[in-house]
Design a protein around this motif. Sequence first.
Motif, PDB file in Angstrom:
ATOM      1  N   ILE A 135       3.473   5.798   7.418  1.00 48.37           N
ATOM      2  CA  ILE A 135       3.180   6.324   6.082  1.00 48.37           C
ATOM      3  C   ILE A 135       2.954   7.826   6.216  1.00 48.37           C
ATOM      4  O   ILE A 135       2.097   8.261   6.989  1.00 48.37           O
ATOM      5  N   ARG A 141       0.840  -1.193   0.000  1.00 48.10           N
ATOM      6  CA  ARG A 141       0.000   0.000   0.000  1.00 48.10           C
ATOM      7  C   ARG A 141       0.873   1.239   0.000  1.00 48.10           C
ATOM      8  O   ARG A 141       1.878   1.282   0.698  1.00 48.10           O
ATOM      9  N   MET A 183      -2.732   4.605   9.632  1.00 48.21           N
ATOM     10  CA  MET A 183      -1.761   4.963   8.600  1.00 48.21           C
ATOM     11  C   MET A 183      -0.517   5.584   9.230  1.00 48.21           C
ATOM     12  O   MET A 183       0.616   5.248   8.873  1.00 48.21           O
ATOM     13  N   TRP A 197      -4.067   4.513   1.038  1.00 47.64           N
ATOM     14  CA  TRP A 197      -4.623   4.980   2.312  1.00 47.64           C
ATOM     15  C   TRP A 197      -5.533   6.189   2.091  1.00 47.64           C
ATOM     16  O   TRP A 197      -6.635   6.253   2.664  1.00 47.64           O
ATOM     17  N   SER A 198      -5.100   7.134   1.270  1.00 43.15           N
ATOM     18  CA  SER A 198      -5.883   8.356   1.037  1.00 43.15           C
ATOM     19  C   SER A 198      -7.224   8.039   0.382  1.00 43.15           C
ATOM     20  O   SER A 198      -8.252   8.626   0.741  1.00 43.15           O
ATOM     21  N   VAL A 231       0.672   5.821  -0.200  1.00 48.33           N
ATOM     22  CA  VAL A 231      -0.131   6.895   0.376  1.00 48.33           C
ATOM     23  C   VAL A 231      -1.438   7.079  -0.396  1.00 48.33           C
ATOM     24  O   VAL A 231      -2.464   7.464   0.185  1.00 48.33           O
ATOM     25  N   HIS A 273       1.691   3.126  10.815  1.00 51.95           N
ATOM     26  CA  HIS A 273       2.495   2.352   9.854  1.00 51.95           C
ATOM     27  C   HIS A 273       3.611   3.196   9.229  1.00 51.95           C
ATOM     28  O   HIS A 273       4.249   2.765   8.266  1.00 51.95           O
ATOM     29  N   THR A 315      -4.548  13.174   1.534  1.00 43.96           N
ATOM     30  CA  THR A 315      -4.911  12.429   2.744  1.00 43.96           C
ATOM     31  C   THR A 315      -5.588  13.344   3.756  1.00 43.96           C
ATOM     32  O   THR A 315      -6.623  12.998   4.340  1.00 43.96           O
ATOM     33  N   PRO A 355       1.430  11.203   5.366  1.00 49.22           N
ATOM     34  CA  PRO A 355       0.258  11.675   4.621  1.00 49.22           C
ATOM     35  C   PRO A 355       0.606  12.832   3.694  1.00 49.22           C
ATOM     36  O   PRO A 355       1.569  13.563   3.934  1.00 49.22           O
TER      37      PRO A 355
END
Length: 497
Positions: free
Chosen positions: A334, A301, A329, A306-307, A303, A332, A340, A336
């Motif tokens: 990541i 995955r 997120m 997730w976004s 960004v 993890h 996001t 943003p």
Amino acid sequence: MLSLTTRLRPTRKPQSVLHFKHHLCFYCTITHCSALVSKYFSLLNSSPNLQILQQIHAKLLKTSVYNDVILNSKLIIMYSKHKSLFPNAYNLFLHMPERNIYSWNIIIGELSRSGYPLKAIETFKNMRKSRMEPDLYTLPLVLRACATLGQFKPGQKLHCYCEKVGSSRNVFVASALVFFYAKFGEIDAACQVFDEMTQRDHVLWTTMLSGYAQIGDTSKALRVFREMMREKIMLDHVVMVSLLLVCSQLGWLRHGKSVHCVMVKGFLGMNLSLANALIDVYSKCGAPKIARRVFDKMHERDVISWSSMIAGYGLHGHAKKALDLFKTMLDHDIKPNSITFLGALSACVHAGMVDEAKFYLEMMREKYGIEPELKHYACLVDVMGRVGLIEEAERFIGEMPVEPDGAVWGALLGGCRVHSEVEVGERVVKRALSLDPERAGYYVLMANIYAEAGRFEDAERVRDFMKERKVVKMPGFSAIEMDRDSNLHRKSHGVLA
């Protein structure tokens, strides 16, 4: 009997023997060099990390093939692969004793792909200054760099050069030209390049399809896809991503599922871009649960993944799920991006969470160094307007570091209507109309604010003013996807169109 002079004369080797030894020595040298090049090429190709790559490079410098163009070009590729385009790869290129078109193409391509499009264009200019003429592989690289950088004029000039030297009819160059023009929204120019091609490969077809999909021209995108099917063009990941984009724009859930089935049956796999496109289409077409299943099954995955999922939850009013996913997120590691945060802020708007919206806007700026855009500010104004903090929202707009646009004023005007704030509404509508006097929505909102406050004469005055200015509000419509065919039926004022 031999004389003394005859016996003392040194014995000469036959000319043929000397000639053979000379060629044998030359052959051995060539064979040795070829073996070294092959050996080091294999070592470079299998180098697992930057440290080992540098060790191989150091050993290569002590050999007789240290200035080989192929090996130096391979070194540039491997340095770029190990995230060391600067300074290692670029410095190596600058100090190469000999360069050919292959080495120029390598460095321009790596610069363009690694996020240095401006440097790629500068390198191309240096290449021309060195009297090295570009080939059919150079031109697409530079066109894509121009598109990435947003430089339309240089790209146009390059197109003129392609026409001049007769390379614009090459499929690689034509695909890059279509991509370039589509990137700038010049879809007619892209279509002209496409139509002039007598031979088209699947890349050119896919680029044209993607161009229409990206600008939202869904009907032409589907027309291109049908032509591709008639021509039996291979369907790859890029085609599927473009089709999913069309489905999300039209709200075609059933067709999105069909594309998903074709991917599974065609063994196309589920790469990152396809999975992200599926999350997007399921989220926008009212199926966040299916989108979450796709998200959970992803092996990798980014960004965007997730976004898209956060935005999908926010779009359907699942604010808690959206914000919980945002926190997961961050757990993890990541980082943003602005999209996001826009998804998180939108979730706050739907749930009326003012404090949380302020928190995310502050986090965006202070912790991650991302400067909020007008759409982020509009979200905070919207949520404050929804909960009745009208005057606070107006003060916030006055303190914004950027000039508010119509979306910001429109968000506040919507709040004024919900809470019948006539005085603030009058001030806001003046500011909004100064930016876009032909926007019918502003007049309608103000007329509704007057009507709900019992000021019917003022409401009628606003509507009369609309008629004088010939400002017409476009009628709203609902769209439904029918089960029996692929047509999208729209209902407006009780009439199916």
